[in-house]
Design a protein around this motif. Structure first.
Motif, mmCIF file in Angstrom:
data_model
loop_
_atom_site.group_PDB
_atom_site.id
_atom_site.type_symbol
_atom_site.label_atom_id
_atom_site.label_comp_id
_atom_site.label_asym_id
_atom_site.label_seq_id
_atom_site.Cartn_x
_atom_site.Cartn_y
_atom_site.Cartn_z
ATOM 1 N N VAL A 292 20.344 -38.995 -28.844
ATOM 2 C CA VAL A 292 19.599 -38.482 -29.547
ATOM 3 C C VAL A 292 20.266 -37.162 -30.507
ATOM 4 O O VAL A 292 21.242 -36.679 -30.132
ATOM 5 C CB VAL A 292 18.516 -37.181 -28.538
ATOM 6 N N GLU B 40 16.849 -41.201 -22.623
ATOM 7 C CA GLU B 40 16.884 -41.097 -24.006
ATOM 8 C C GLU B 40 18.446 -41.063 -24.602
ATOM 9 O O GLU B 40 18.994 -39.763 -24.330
ATOM 10 C CB GLU B 40 15.976 -40.163 -24.692
ATOM 11 N N ARG B 41 18.851 -41.983 -24.783
ATOM 12 C CA ARG B 41 20.546 -41.779 -25.306
ATOM 13 C C ARG B 41 20.504 -41.597 -26.861
ATOM 14 O O ARG B 41 19.893 -42.054 -27.649
ATOM 15 C CB ARG B 41 21.077 -43.258 -24.946
ATOM 16 N N ARG C 21 13.167 -41.285 -17.032
ATOM 17 C CA ARG C 21 13.345 -41.185 -18.401
ATOM 18 C C ARG C 21 14.434 -41.032 -19.017
ATOM 19 O O ARG C 21 15.134 -40.106 -18.760
ATOM 20 C CB ARG C 21 12.204 -40.348 -19.012
ATOM 21 N N TYR D 120 17.951 -37.100 -19.645
ATOM 22 C CA TYR D 120 17.607 -37.677 -18.528
ATOM 23 C C TYR D 120 16.349 -37.001 -17.638
ATOM 24 O O TYR D 120 16.586 -35.688 -17.813
ATOM 25 C CB TYR D 120 18.736 -37.956 -17.447
ATOM 26 N N ASP E 232 22.511 -37.299 -24.345
ATOM 27 C CA ASP E 232 21.718 -38.108 -23.683
ATOM 28 C C ASP E 232 20.948 -37.367 -22.662
ATOM 29 O O ASP E 232 21.257 -36.234 -22.213
ATOM 30 C CB ASP E 232 22.709 -38.826 -22.733
#
Length: 259
Positions: free
Chosen positions: A20, A17-18, A15, A35, A33
């Motif tokens: 944020v 998410e960059r 997963r 992970y 970011d």
């Protein structure tokens, strides 16, 4: 031993998410970011802090920290304000806010708020050392999120980071650290030897207490940018205070993230 290309790959199912937003300074957004490997368990988190002399570098790519995704850890790579934008203590304040944000939103990210470690290289090593020794000191908890939620970390991995700027010229190397345009002087906002009191505030050794988290240090024996003595000074000060600390000297290595 994994190669650099292996380190940079993200395992299948991760997963990601960059960018944020973890805090804002006026209109300026600060990002991280995130992970997380594919599992339903609450995972320990490692916060990666990049190097670059506090004046360059990026959170993008997460450096070598993504190797931890195959070993049961989530990873967050954080952005902080560089010295050309804001001088000390901005970078420290930002990194502490990132920890607080991640702990506040532990359920969202599927992480264990009681198991957050910090790992950084070079200038990032200095910043994670500051995270480690100021966990019981609210001096740098200046962002709103850090006033609300603890910025303390439970472990620190320092890769060849500076600690005592005023002693970096003790060993002749590739940089005159006392120069007004040195990375350390730019970070502080003035020549370090002319701003001794401020420099001491940026020294993680200043804040060491017995209750600090365990530290692991790695440093190349032939580092000409940040002398090995910097990790030795920090390791010795931690040991004297009764903090668990371990220093590994990597023989014949220079200033490199390939340790």
């Amino acid at each position: 031993v994994e190669s650099r290309s292996t380190r940079e790959r993200v395992p299948a199912g991760t997963r990601v998410e960059r960018d944020v937003v973890y805090e804002r300074v006026g209109d300026r957004e600060l990002h991280l970011d995130f992970y997380r490997p594919p599992t339903q368990s609450k995972l320990p988190l490692v916060v990666w802090v990049h190097g670059g002399g506090w004046k360059s570098g990026s959170k993008n790519g997460a450096g070598p920290s993504k190797i931890l995704l195959t070993r049961g850890f989530a990873v967050a790579s954080v952005e902080y304000r560089l010295s050309g934008e804001a001088t000390f203590p901005a970078a420290v304040v930002d990194c502490k806010a990132a920890v607080s944000f991640l702990r506040k939103h532990a359920d969202r990210f599927g992480i264990d708020p009681a198991r957050i470690g910090a790992w950084g290289s070079s200038a990032g090593g200095h910043l994670v050392a500051m995270l480690g020794t100021t966990g019981d000191d609210q001096t740098f908890d200046l962002h709103p999120v850090s006033k609300e939620v603890s910025s303390r970390v439970q472990a620190v991995c320092n890769w060849f980071g500076p600690s005592d700027f005023l002693r970096m010229n003790d060993v002749k190397g590739a940089i005159d650290h006392d120069a007004p345009d040195s990375p350390e002087s730019r970070f502080i906002g003035g020549a370090i030897q002319e701003n001794v009191t401020l420099v001491q505030r940026a020294n993680p050794i200043t804040y060491i207490t017995e209750g600090d988290p365990p530290f692991l240090h790695l440093h190349g024996s032939k580092d000409r940018l940040v002398p090995l003595s910097q990790s030795q000074l920090l390791d010795a000060a931690l040991r004297k205070a009764g903090v668990q600390t371990e220093l590994h000297v990597v023989r014949s290595e220079e200033h490199t993230s390939e340790l």
